[in-house]
Structure formats: structure tokens, C-alpha cells
Scaffold this motif. Structure first.
Motif, PDB file in Angstrom:
ATOM      1  N   ASP A 172       0.838  -1.199   0.000  1.00 27.08           N
ATOM      2  CA  ASP A 172       0.000   0.000   0.000  1.00 27.08           C
ATOM      3  C   ASP A 172       0.876   1.252   0.000  1.00 27.08           C
ATOM      4  O   ASP A 172       1.972   1.251   0.568  1.00 27.08           O
ATOM      5  CB  ASP A 172      -0.901  -0.019   1.241  1.00 27.08           C
ATOM      6  N   GLY A 227       0.177   3.947   1.542  1.00 24.04           N
ATOM      7  CA  GLY A 227      -0.107   4.718   2.739  1.00 24.04           C
ATOM      8  C   GLY A 227       1.120   5.187   3.503  1.00 24.04           C
ATOM      9  O   GLY A 227       1.216   6.372   3.869  1.00 24.04           O
ATOM     10  N   HIS A 254       1.672   3.268  -8.481  1.00 23.96           N
ATOM     11  CA  HIS A 254       0.259   3.186  -8.073  1.00 23.96           C
ATOM     12  C   HIS A 254      -0.714   3.920  -8.994  1.00 23.96           C
ATOM     13  O   HIS A 254      -1.917   3.664  -8.914  1.00 23.96           O
ATOM     14  CB  HIS A 254       0.100   3.716  -6.642  1.00 23.96           C
ATOM     15  N   ARG A 258      -4.113   3.306  -7.256  1.00 22.50           N
ATOM     16  CA  ARG A 258      -4.483   2.004  -6.698  1.00 22.50           C
ATOM     17  C   ARG A 258      -3.827   1.869  -5.328  1.00 22.50           C
ATOM     18  O   ARG A 258      -2.648   2.174  -5.172  1.00 22.50           O
ATOM     19  CB  ARG A 258      -3.996   0.873  -7.607  1.00 22.50           C
ATOM     20  N   ASN A 259      -4.594   1.399  -4.345  1.00 19.26           N
ATOM     21  CA  ASN A 259      -3.990   1.165  -3.029  1.00 19.26           C
ATOM     22  C   ASN A 259      -2.765   0.269  -3.157  1.00 19.26           C
ATOM     23  O   ASN A 259      -1.715   0.531  -2.567  1.00 19.26           O
ATOM     24  CB  ASN A 259      -4.983   0.505  -2.077  1.00 19.26           C
ATOM     25  N   VAL A 260      -2.930  -0.808  -3.930  1.00 20.89           N
ATOM     26  CA  VAL A 260      -1.872  -1.793  -4.146  1.00 20.89           C
ATOM     27  C   VAL A 260      -1.729  -1.998  -5.653  1.00 20.89           C
ATOM     28  O   VAL A 260      -2.744  -2.190  -6.345  1.00 20.89           O
ATOM     29  CB  VAL A 260      -2.233  -3.132  -3.460  1.00 20.89           C
ATOM     30  N   SER A 301      -8.822  -1.840  -5.695  1.00 25.89           N
ATOM     31  CA  SER A 301      -9.313  -0.930  -4.659  1.00 25.89           C
ATOM     32  C   SER A 301      -8.546   0.389  -4.644  1.00 25.89           C
ATOM     33  O   SER A 301      -7.315   0.419  -4.780  1.00 25.89           O
ATOM     34  CB  SER A 301      -9.211  -1.606  -3.293  1.00 25.89           C
ATOM     35  N   CYS A 302      -9.296   1.480  -4.454  1.00 31.13           N
ATOM     36  CA  CYS A 302      -8.720   2.820  -4.402  1.00 31.13           C
ATOM     37  C   CYS A 302      -9.287   3.553  -3.196  1.00 31.13           C
ATOM     38  O   CYS A 302     -10.499   3.691  -3.064  1.00 31.13           O
ATOM     39  CB  CYS A 302      -9.038   3.598  -5.685  1.00 31.13           C
ATOM     40  N   ASN A 303      -8.405   4.010  -2.308  1.00 36.09           N
ATOM     41  CA  ASN A 303      -8.806   4.894  -1.214  1.00 36.09           C
ATOM     42  C   ASN A 303      -8.669   6.317  -1.746  1.00 36.09           C
ATOM     43  O   ASN A 303      -7.570   6.899  -1.736  1.00 36.09           O
ATOM     44  CB  ASN A 303      -7.916   4.669   0.014  1.00 36.09           C
ATOM     45  N   HIS A 312      -7.048   8.948   0.477  1.00 33.77           N
ATOM     46  CA  HIS A 312      -5.590   8.867   0.568  1.00 33.77           C
ATOM     47  C   HIS A 312      -4.930   9.436  -0.688  1.00 33.77           C
ATOM     48  O   HIS A 312      -3.875  10.077  -0.598  1.00 33.77           O
ATOM     49  CB  HIS A 312      -5.156   7.420   0.778  1.00 33.77           C
ATOM     50  N   SER A 315      -9.954  11.499  -8.319  1.00 34.87           N
ATOM     51  CA  SER A 315     -10.280  10.948  -7.005  1.00 34.87           C
ATOM     52  C   SER A 315     -11.532  11.600  -6.440  1.00 34.87           C
ATOM     53  O   SER A 315     -12.381  10.926  -5.845  1.00 34.87           O
ATOM     54  CB  SER A 315      -9.102  11.147  -6.043  1.00 34.87           C
ATOM     55  N   THR A 367     -13.627   3.591   0.091  1.00 35.35           N
ATOM     56  CA  THR A 367     -12.954   2.915  -1.023  1.00 35.35           C
ATOM     57  C   THR A 367     -13.863   2.898  -2.251  1.00 35.35           C
ATOM     58  O   THR A 367     -15.088   2.839  -2.128  1.00 35.35           O
ATOM     59  CB  THR A 367     -12.583   1.455  -0.674  1.00 35.35           C
TER      60      THR A 367
END
Length: 408
Positions: free
Chosen positions: A198, A200, A235, A244-246, A251-253, A256, A287, A300
Motif C-alpha cells: 500500500d 499509505g 500506483h 491504486r492502493n496496491v 481498490s482505491c482509497n 488517501h 479521485s 474505497t
């Protein structure tokens, strides 16, 4: 220009209100910040509320709060000197407590029990002693290191070298595989081996770059460009403009991603690569336009479909939109960034801001406020909301003709 002037007045009043509210509350453990109040019922949490209650102190919150106290004290020196004096008094006390808490093993932890022993609650709510491996760092280390550097820069310059070295170790841990994201399980290499890639940690540590720059600690900034490049190269989904979170996952936060934009622009100078500024603006627009589902930003969303994957919309992402959109608008003057700034401003103050008291609902869904804690039960100690709005105030002061601040 009218929006900028009104927004500035609103932000100054909101921040001052929250800080006065926080300062008049009884402290935790002899001086730690106490924002343990249910944002729906306005009832203080008690011992019967378990890990939400006053028997547990969160390192995350105290580190964030210390950074916020310092940032607001600096701002209110001119706007409201009596408030600045109160913030400095509390800031010095909290700095002493956090520095003493971190010093023995040179770490900070997510949660402490009544005896200030590091603990964590598992998925079933059972309390366990936290492991304390010397070479593993966490988000709590990141937030406390930032707070200690900010506070020592203002209150205790002789201690700066040690705190800057601590922050440097947290930064390095991310790049050598010694940073653990999930602090609700034992801190260990096994836990790190199981975690996804991630962005983060790099995003949160990028938040230190603007602060370091403002205090003149430029020798400790070499990581910032590496982190920005890494997040964008690994990402960013070129098709959608989402992070992309990962890498490779759906999944997308969005919050963040927006936070990342704000932290990057808070650090980047006027000579930044125009292509990078363009990429950051695109991340903000994508976003927000996909993540803002009403009443706020969904936790998310799917990169492939753009659909929300959670009903929850936490408060913090809207102030982060305000920061990022303001900083983008200062750079580009685009209609899109101003639209996003105005929309997020309205959504936050119409949907989340209670006014009396000067706090926000922590989480909402389309049906209204819900009792869902995003990360820690304590309410925001001026970090997500306050520091985000402070950044927007600085932008407004830059853009208002003759750079004349409008009194709060």
C-alpha cells in the motif's frame, strides 16, 4: 474572491473553536490531549466504553495533536495571540510527555493502557501486550516523530537532532521493509511479510516534508521526491487517474490519493516539473469526481468501475480535499480545482460540521451520521481538519489581492 474571503473567515473560526473546545477539556494521564467524545451523542466516553474510553491513550492522536498545536500556535500568534499562548503552554507540556514516552525504546505505539504500556485490541476486542521489536516502525512512530520535530523546532532546538534522526529512521524503514501498517496485531517481521504494498506509509511520511521545509530542515528532505515518484510510478492508473492502493489491485482509497496530492504540493516549490503538477491535479480531479458520493468521500472505490465499495464516508477526507484543491488552484488557477474546493467546503460545513460544539461527525453514510470509528475513537485534535484548513488559509492569503489577510 468572495469565496476565498468567506472561506478564510470560516476556517479561522472553525479552527479557533475546535482548539478552544479541546483546551478546556480535562487531560488524559496528567497532560495528554483528551478528545474522547462521541460525535453523535456528544457524550464523553467512559471506562465502560473499553478501548474508546479514557483508560486508553492513542499514540497516533497525541503525535498528530502535538504537530497541530505547534502549527496553530504559529498561525494564531498574529490572528489571536491569547489563543497562541494557550496552545504553546499545552504544546510544551505534551512535547515533554511524548518525548519521555518515546525515549526509553525510541518508539511510539498505537495504543497504551492505563499504565502507559503498549497494547493492542484484536478483532474480537481482546487486549494484548504489544511486542516492541527495535527495528520495526509504524504509523504511530511516523505521527509521533513528526510531532516531536515540529515541537522541538519551536520549543526545544537542542533536542532536534535526536528527533530528526528518529524521523529519518521511520522514513528509512519504509524502503527497507521494516514498516508495519497494521498495529492491531503483533509488531513483527511475520506481520510485515503478510502486508500488501500500500502507498499509505509513503503518503503519511510525505506529510512531514512541508513541515520540515518550513522549519528549514532541508537536509532531511531528500526522500520526498523519491516517495512522490514511487507512488506515481507504482500506483497511478493511467486510464482513470486514480491511485491504486496496491499495484495491480482494484481498490482505491480516494481520500488517501487526495491526501497524497496535498502533501506533495505542500512540499514542491515553484520550480516543480509542470508535468508533475499536471499529474497531481489529475489525481485530485479523478479521485474527487469518482470518490465524492454524498455526503462525503467514500472510503474505497473500484478503479475498474468507479463505484463505491463502502457505504462509509469519513469526515477527514473533505478537509484534505480542501487542502489539496486549494494548493492545486494556487498553482494552476484551474476552474476544476476551484469547483472541487467549493464543493468540498460546502459538503463539509453543511453535512459534517456540528458548529456547537465545534467538531465534525466522524463518519456518515447516505442515511446520515453513524457510529463508525475510522481509525481511532478520539476526535480530530486539529490535525486532519485544522492543518488542512490552515493550508487553505495560506493559499487564500496568497490569492487575495495585496495579500491582506481577512481577520477571523
Amino acid at each position: 474572491m468572495q469565496f476565498l474571503e468567506e472561506a478564510r473567515r470560516t476556517y479561522v473560526a472553525a479552527n479557533a473553536g475546535t482548539l478552544y473546545w479541546m483546551l478546556q477539556r480535562p487531560t488524559l494521564g496528567g497532560g495528554f490531549l483528551n478528545t474522547k467524545q462521541n460525535s453523535l451523542t456528544l457524550q464523553d466516553y467512559g471506562s465502560e466504553d473499553g478501548v474508546r474510553g479514557p483508560d486508553f491513550t492513542y499514540g497516533w492522536i497525541q503525535g498528530r495533536g502535538l504537530e497541530a498545536l505547534v502549527g496553530h500556535a504559529e498561525f494564531f500568534e498574529r490572528e489571536l495571540p491569547p489563543l497562541a499562548e494557550k496552545l504553546d503552554a499545552v504544546g510544551r507540556q505534551l512535547y515533554g510527555l511524548l518525548a519521555a514516552l518515546q525515549k526509553p525504546d525510541e518508539h511510539a505505539y498505537f495504543c497504551y493502557d492505563r499504565d502507559m504500556t503498549p497494547v493492542y485490541a484484536d478483532a474480537a476486542g481482546n487486549i494484548h501486550l504489544q511486542q516492541k521489536p527495535q527495528l520495526i516502525y509504524s504509523y504511530s512512530d511516523a505521527f509521533v516523530a513528526k510531532g516531536l520535530v515540529a515541537a522541538a523546532s519551536r520549543y526545544c532546538p537542542p533536542a532536534l537532532a535526536d528527533h530528526l534522526a528518529y524521523l529519518d529512521r521511520v522514513v528509512a524503514s519504509i524502503e527497507i521493509g521494516r514498516f508495519q501498517m497494521d498495529e492491531r496485531r503483533p509488531l513483527s517481521l511475520d506481520s510485515i511479510a503478510e502486508q500488501a504494498e500500500d502507498f499509505g506509509p509513503r503518503m503519511i511520511l510525505l506529510a512531514a516534508a512541508g513541515m520540515l521545509k518550513r522549519f528549514g530542515h532541508t537536509a532531511h528532505l531528500v526522500y520526498a521526491h523519491r516517495f512522490i515518484s514511487h507512488v506515481i510510478n507504482r500506483h497511478l492508473d493511467a486510464l482513470t487517474g486514480l491511485l491504486r492502493n496496491v499495484p495491480g489491485e482494484d481498490s482505491c482509497n480516494a481520500g488517501h490519493g487526495i491526501e497524497f496530492v496535498g502533501f506533495a504540493l505542500d512540499y514542491l516549490d515553484a520550480e516543480a516539473d509542470p508535468a508533475l503538477i499536471e499529474a497531481l491535479e489529475r489525481i485530485l480531479i479523478s479521485s474527487f469526481d469518482k470518490g465524492f458520493v454524498g455526503p462525503g468521500i467514500a472510503t474505497t472505490i473500484s478503479v475498474a468501475s468507479g463505484e463505491p465499495q463502502s457505504p462509509y464516508c469519513p469526515w477527514w477526507s473533505l478537509p484534505e480535499v480542501i487542502r489539496a484543491a486549494a494548493l492545486v488552484h494556487q498553482r494552476t488557477g484551474s476552474a476544476a480545482s476551484l469547483r472541487i474546493w467549493e464543493t468540498a467546503h460546502a459538503a463539509f460545513f453543511e453535512n459534517y460540521w456540528r458548529g456547537t460544539p465545534p467538531i465534525a461527525y466522524q463518519t456518515m453514510t447516505k442515511e446520515g451520521p453513524v457510529d463508525f470509528v475510522p481509525a481511532t475513537p478520539d476526535l480530530d485534535p486539529g490535525y486532519h481538519t485544522g492543518l488542512s484548513l490552515l493550508a487553505a488559509i495560506r493559499v487564500a492569503d496568497h490569492l487575495i489581492p495585496h495579500n491582506q489577510p481577512i481577520s477571523g
